[in-house]
Design an enzyme around this catalytic site. Structure first.
Site, PDB file in Angstrom:
ATOM      1  N   VAL A 278       1.221 -11.706   4.208  1.00 22.00           N
ATOM      2  CA  VAL A 278       0.814 -12.642   3.169  1.00 22.00           C
ATOM      3  C   VAL A 278       1.632 -13.924   3.306  1.00 22.00           C
ATOM      4  O   VAL A 278       2.868 -13.889   3.349  1.00 22.00           O
ATOM      5  CB  VAL A 278       1.013 -12.033   1.772  1.00 22.00           C
ATOM      6  CG1 VAL A 278       0.710 -13.057   0.683  1.00 22.00           C
ATOM      7  CG2 VAL A 278       0.134 -10.801   1.603  1.00 22.00           C
TER       8      VAL A 278
ATOM      9  N   GLY B 259       0.809  -1.220   0.000  1.00 26.76           N
ATOM     10  CA  GLY B 259       0.000   0.000   0.000  1.00 26.76           C
ATOM     11  C   GLY B 259       0.835   1.259   0.000  1.00 26.76           C
ATOM     12  O   GLY B 259       0.411   2.283   0.546  1.00 26.76           O
TER      13      GLY B 259
ATOM     14  N   GLY C 192       7.872  -2.460  -3.493  1.00 27.38           N
ATOM     15  CA  GLY C 192       9.122  -1.727  -3.649  1.00 27.38           C
ATOM     16  C   GLY C 192      10.036  -2.333  -4.703  1.00 27.38           C
ATOM     17  O   GLY C 192       9.667  -3.277  -5.420  1.00 27.38           O
ATOM     18  N   ARG C 193      11.246  -1.805  -4.775  1.00 22.75           N
ATOM     19  CA  ARG C 193      12.199  -2.226  -5.799  1.00 22.75           C
ATOM     20  C   ARG C 193      13.560  -2.487  -5.147  1.00 22.75           C
ATOM     21  O   ARG C 193      13.917  -1.856  -4.155  1.00 22.75           O
ATOM     22  CB  ARG C 193      12.342  -1.141  -6.883  1.00 22.75           C
ATOM     23  CG  ARG C 193      11.023  -0.821  -7.568  1.00 22.75           C
ATOM     24  CD  ARG C 193      11.196   0.163  -8.704  1.00 22.75           C
ATOM     25  NE  ARG C 193      12.008  -0.390  -9.783  1.00 22.75           N
ATOM     26  CZ  ARG C 193      11.529  -1.144 -10.763  1.00 22.75           C
ATOM     27  NH1 ARG C 193      10.260  -1.476 -10.792  1.00 22.75           N
ATOM     28  NH2 ARG C 193      12.329  -1.594 -11.716  1.00 22.75           N
TER      29      ARG C 193
ATOM     30  N   HIS D 261      -6.121  33.758  -9.721  1.00 23.90           N
ATOM     31  CA  HIS D 261      -7.487  33.433  -9.320  1.00 23.90           C
ATOM     32  C   HIS D 261      -8.367  33.351 -10.560  1.00 23.90           C
ATOM     33  O   HIS D 261      -8.280  34.208 -11.432  1.00 23.90           O
ATOM     34  CB  HIS D 261      -8.032  34.516  -8.382  1.00 23.90           C
ATOM     35  CG  HIS D 261      -9.474  34.312  -8.025  1.00 23.90           C
ATOM     36  ND1 HIS D 261      -9.887  33.390  -7.092  1.00 23.90           N
ATOM     37  CD2 HIS D 261     -10.607  34.900  -8.502  1.00 23.90           C
ATOM     38  CE1 HIS D 261     -11.203  33.421  -7.006  1.00 23.90           C
ATOM     39  NE2 HIS D 261     -11.664  34.337  -7.850  1.00 23.90           N
TER      40      HIS D 261
ATOM     41  N   ILE E 119       3.271   3.139  -5.278  1.00 22.09           N
ATOM     42  CA  ILE E 119       2.939   2.404  -6.500  1.00 22.09           C
ATOM     43  C   ILE E 119       1.692   1.552  -6.297  1.00 22.09           C
ATOM     44  O   ILE E 119       0.810   1.498  -7.157  1.00 22.09           O
ATOM     45  CB  ILE E 119       4.130   1.539  -6.944  1.00 22.09           C
ATOM     46  CG1 ILE E 119       5.350   2.419  -7.238  1.00 22.09           C
ATOM     47  CG2 ILE E 119       3.780   0.722  -8.174  1.00 22.09           C
ATOM     48  CD1 ILE E 119       6.628   1.649  -7.496  1.00 22.09           C
TER      49      ILE E 119
END
Length: 473
Positions: free
Chosen positions: A240, A184, A272-273, A451, A187
């Site tokens: 998991v 989570g 992750g990597r 604005h 990515i």
């Protein structure tokens, strides 16, 4: 007998964002440069990461727009999704950018070699495979930029169909009806968001106590609430343990310790990597690689071996962001040239997360500031009061600014700027500038915001933080 290796001022191993940026910057400074790339220049970011993922996220944005078209008086009856068309469009976008990058390298006379580069003794680089296998190079300076690959879990064997990483996911021509996203972080939340928007039933499984754990808690909570409203199930503090494919092979059952299994047509592993350092160094080459496989480098990108530098995802401590790779490349080349260098401060780089709602931030979170025993003043301004947000119908989110508290209780130096909401990835520039220039809230409050614009929310937050807000108390 093999001939003498071709000699260059700089040899770069790896052609991803850090590597190609180093090559272009060095060549632009008049250095003779060679670049060794095992696949295609552009690396993971262009071909299997940032760019393809954002193309699919844009598909999700268009779909959301069609779903809400009647709010704007536009009839768009029965829209349908052909994901193979989005896949083809992604391929076209990537191919156009790849050709442009290849042309840039050629125009700057960078010698590009195809294959895997390995650093040997005395600044030699051998191309060990690919079209240019057997070529030897020598560089007065070497820049290591081999990049990274998706991390996997020992309990989930990637098979490319039921269990996939980002590499396989970004090649899909059709979407599953259900998916479990394991991870989570940035990515994982991007994948979960786009899948849900495009009609896929999504469950996010995260090992930590919340999604987007590196973000400011208020920002992460906005995304969590949005996911809940969109029926994205989020399971945190989860481990998991494996998966069991259905007999027909059309789905699998994701097993989680202490919980009921989750049935899904696809499991997307997004944890992750890891650095791609296998085979990067020949035996005996004295570049230090830590226990996690990362190359250690100092603030000037210098490794433990004189004349050898490292940039990008492979660097220990680097946040593995393409734009940080660009910055590290410039630091490395400037160091080679003997020019004045401002090292990259990893604690204040800009972050951009393209889920819906988007997230962008720079600097400390409120929790990080308090962990450093800093007294802070905090101000939050929701997008609900922003006229442009109301016009486009995207009012979910806020801007949060954290400043150091002065002895008189007023807001001083800006420590962090955190945004969640519509197009905040395009709005962070002023906040990043404020954090990195160590500006005060009062100084930045003087910036004039157009604005109506979304960026007004940042300006309003700063005015309120300085003690004299217009629309915010």
């Amino acid at each position: 007998m093999p001939g003498e290796p071709a000699t260059y001022d700089v040899v770069v191993i790896g052609g991803g964002p850090g590597g190609y940026a180093a090559a272009l910057y060095a060549a632009g400074a008049g250095l003779n440069v060679a670049l060794v790339e095992r696949d295609k220049v552009g690396g993971t970011c262009l071909h299997r990461g940032c760019v393809p993922a954002k193309e699919f996220l844009e598909t999700a944005t268009v779909w959301r727009t069609l779903e809400r078209a009647e709010e704007f008086g536009i009839t768009a009856a029965s829209p349908a999704l052909d994901f193979s068309v989005s896949q083809a469009r992604k391929g076209s976008v990537v191919d156009t950018l790849f050709k442009g990058l290849s042309g840039l390298l050629k125009n700057r006379t960078v010698t590009v070699l195809s294959g895997t580069g390995q650093l040997g003794p005395d600044h030699t680089v051998e191309v060990v495979d690919g079209d240019d296998a057997g070529t030897s190079l020598h560089g007065s300076s070497i820049i290591l930029a081999p990049g990274s690959v998706p991390r996997t879990l020992p309990t989930l064997e990637v098979d490319g169909s039921l269990v996939v990483t980002s590499d396989e996911f970004l090649e899909l021509s059709e979407l599953p009806s259900s998916a479990a996203v394991v991870g989570g972080g940035a990515i994982g939340c991007e994948f979960a968001s786009l899948l849900s928007d495009l009609g896929v039933s999504v469950t996010v499984v995260e090992g930590l106590g919340s999604i987007l754990a590196g973000c400011d808690a208020d920002v992460a909570n906005v995304v969590a609430r949005s996911f809940k409203k969109r029926k994205i199930q989020v399971i945190t503090s989860a481990t998991v343990t494996g998966h069991t494919p259905a007999p027909d092979g059309a789905s699998t059952s994701l097993e989680i310790e202490g919980r009921d299994p989750i049935s899904a047509e696809m499991v997307v592993v997004s944890v992750g990597r890891r650095p791609r350092t296998e085979g990067l160094l020949a035996d005996g080459v004295g570049v230090t690689i830590d226990e996690r496989g990362f190359v250690t480098a100092d603030a000037y990108q210098r490794t433990s071996l004189a004349g050898v530098y490292a940039v990008g995802d492979v660097v220990a401590g680097s946040p593995q962001l393409a734009h940080v790779g660009f910055a590290e490349a410039i630091v490395a080349v400037k160091t080679i040239l003997g020019e004045a260098v401002v090292p990259v401060d990893y604690s204040s780089v800009p972050w951009a997360i393209y889920c819906h709602p988007e997230v962008a931030f720079a600097g400390m979170t409120e929790a990080q500031a308090k962990e450093k025993n800093l007294e802070v003043v905090v101000k939050k301004d929701p997008f609900g009061g922003n006229s442009r947000a109301r016009i486009i119908g995207e009012t979910e989110g806020m801007v949060k600014v954290i400043a150091e508290k002065r002895p008189d209780g007023s807001a001083g130096r800006i420590l962090g700027v955190h945004m969640v909401g519509p197009w905040v990835t395009e709005q962070l520039g002023a906040g990043y500038l404020a954090v990195n220039w160590e500006a005060t809230a009062e100084e930045v409050a003087q910036f004039i915001q157009p604005h109506p614009s979304l960026s007004e929310t940042f300006g309003e937050t700063l005015l309120a933080l300085s003690g004299r807000g217009l629309h915010v108390g």
